[in-house]
Design a protein around this motif. Sequence first.
Motif, mmCIF file in Angstrom:
data_model
loop_
_atom_site.group_PDB
_atom_site.id
_atom_site.type_symbol
_atom_site.label_atom_id
_atom_site.label_comp_id
_atom_site.label_asym_id
_atom_site.label_seq_id
_atom_site.Cartn_x
_atom_site.Cartn_y
_atom_site.Cartn_z
ATOM 1 N N HIS A 74 0.886 -1.219 -0.013
ATOM 2 C CA HIS A 74 0.056 0.025 -0.147
ATOM 3 C C HIS A 74 0.811 1.111 -0.018
ATOM 4 N N GLY A 75 1.893 1.023 0.674
ATOM 5 C CA GLY A 75 2.995 2.191 0.427
ATOM 6 C C GLY A 75 3.083 3.271 1.525
ATOM 7 N N GLY A 76 2.146 2.862 2.844
ATOM 8 C CA GLY A 76 2.424 3.823 3.804
ATOM 9 C C GLY A 76 3.323 3.394 4.897
ATOM 10 N N GLN A 106 5.404 6.163 -6.794
ATOM 11 C CA GLN A 106 6.153 5.251 -6.008
ATOM 12 C C GLN A 106 7.501 4.907 -6.438
ATOM 13 N N GLN A 107 8.565 4.720 -5.737
ATOM 14 C CA GLN A 107 9.801 4.529 -5.836
ATOM 15 C C GLN A 107 10.461 3.250 -4.979
ATOM 16 N N VAL A 114 7.485 11.978 -3.872
ATOM 17 C CA VAL A 114 7.338 10.424 -3.969
ATOM 18 C C VAL A 114 6.033 10.068 -3.139
ATOM 19 N N GLY A 115 5.154 9.290 -4.177
ATOM 20 C CA GLY A 115 4.213 8.635 -3.516
ATOM 21 C C GLY A 115 3.011 8.370 -4.268
ATOM 22 N N GLN A 116 1.841 8.028 -3.667
ATOM 23 C CA GLN A 116 0.680 8.197 -4.449
ATOM 24 C C GLN A 116 -0.569 8.344 -3.437
ATOM 25 N N GLY A 160 5.656 10.236 0.839
ATOM 26 C CA GLY A 160 4.474 9.977 1.699
ATOM 27 C C GLY A 160 3.129 9.768 0.988
ATOM 28 N N ARG A 161 2.333 9.361 1.747
ATOM 29 C CA ARG A 161 0.923 9.425 0.781
ATOM 30 C C ARG A 161 0.329 10.594 0.240
#
Length: 374
Positions: free
Chosen positions: A13-15, A258-259, A238-240, A212-213
Amino acid sequence: MRILSVSNFFDTHGGGLERVAGHLNREFAAAGHEVAWAASDADGLPANPAQSVALRCVNPTESLTGLPMPIPGPRSVVRLWRAVRQADAVVVHDALYVTSILAMIFAKVARRRTVMVQHIGAIPFANPLLNAMLKLANALVTAPMMAAVDHLAFISATVRADLLGSHPKRESLLVFNGTDRSIFHDRPSAPRGEARARWALPGDAKLAVFVGRFVEKKGLRVLRLVAEQRPEVQFALVGQGPIDPRVWGLPNVHVLGQQPQQSIADLYRAADVLLLPSVGEGYPLVIQEAMACGLPVICGVQSAHADPEARRWLVGIDIDLDDAVRSAAACAAALDGPAPPRADRAAMARYAAETYNWTRMASALLDGIAPVSR
């Protein structure tokens, strides 16, 4: 011992919370424990899908408010119950998620030992209705969850004070997130130009990085105003998330999406500052990782005070989402401040490398689970 971790999402999810859960699971496994991880599968499974307990959830609130709230369906509730019964101990990440609440109830019914890692406290939304709802939720849910858990841990001194008061009667543990020192480390001789060229970023301009988100609580509106006020500064995001900075139409804002972690570390070493104008945070992992790379940090005052020993290196701004113009002006003024001396940046990186350690964090949490194995 079999340890079940429960979080809102997997780290896909990226968080930051999910990334912390993933790191801790790997540390638990490295310590010789059998691990399982229950979370919403909305963004895919983690790197080791065999360890995952995938929960099919709906998430109606994130696109509307920026606050994710995955709600599992009936079959997933049964799957979570079975996972709790098969575990010896349950590690819950944050209190207010439906999956966390269910896991705590199931653990108490099944008489499993519980550890809760609380990442956030109050979140001052611009919407007063959301503020009232969160305050009520903390009173009706977070407080009883903290009272019920066997072992309570916080990743931030400010979150602990927010939820337990300045002089807490409840015993708790302060455990800081770790950093991957093989990736996030200071390298003064790193070629900044090469990293910037990778994303077509100007090589000679001041570069502020946000990681971050893309949600309201991360201060995206403040960030947009800062970028408008400082067109000579370049901003790499950087993020989504539900907010799309590309629609701002600002030529100095570069949305990188996202990276991978190595690319983010390279970006930190090529930048001049991490700008994270967020509110309601504990201690965002990206701050600790930026510190480990020797990158100066401008962030919300709650985050800047999360680790009392690190306050000397962090520029804390009193971010008010109801007064984004004033908050943006304060951030812009901080950007204009003098760069810290190289020696200070090196000292900050050494402190981060020595203090923020995943193995140490996992060991402290395992101490709370230890009675199960005796």
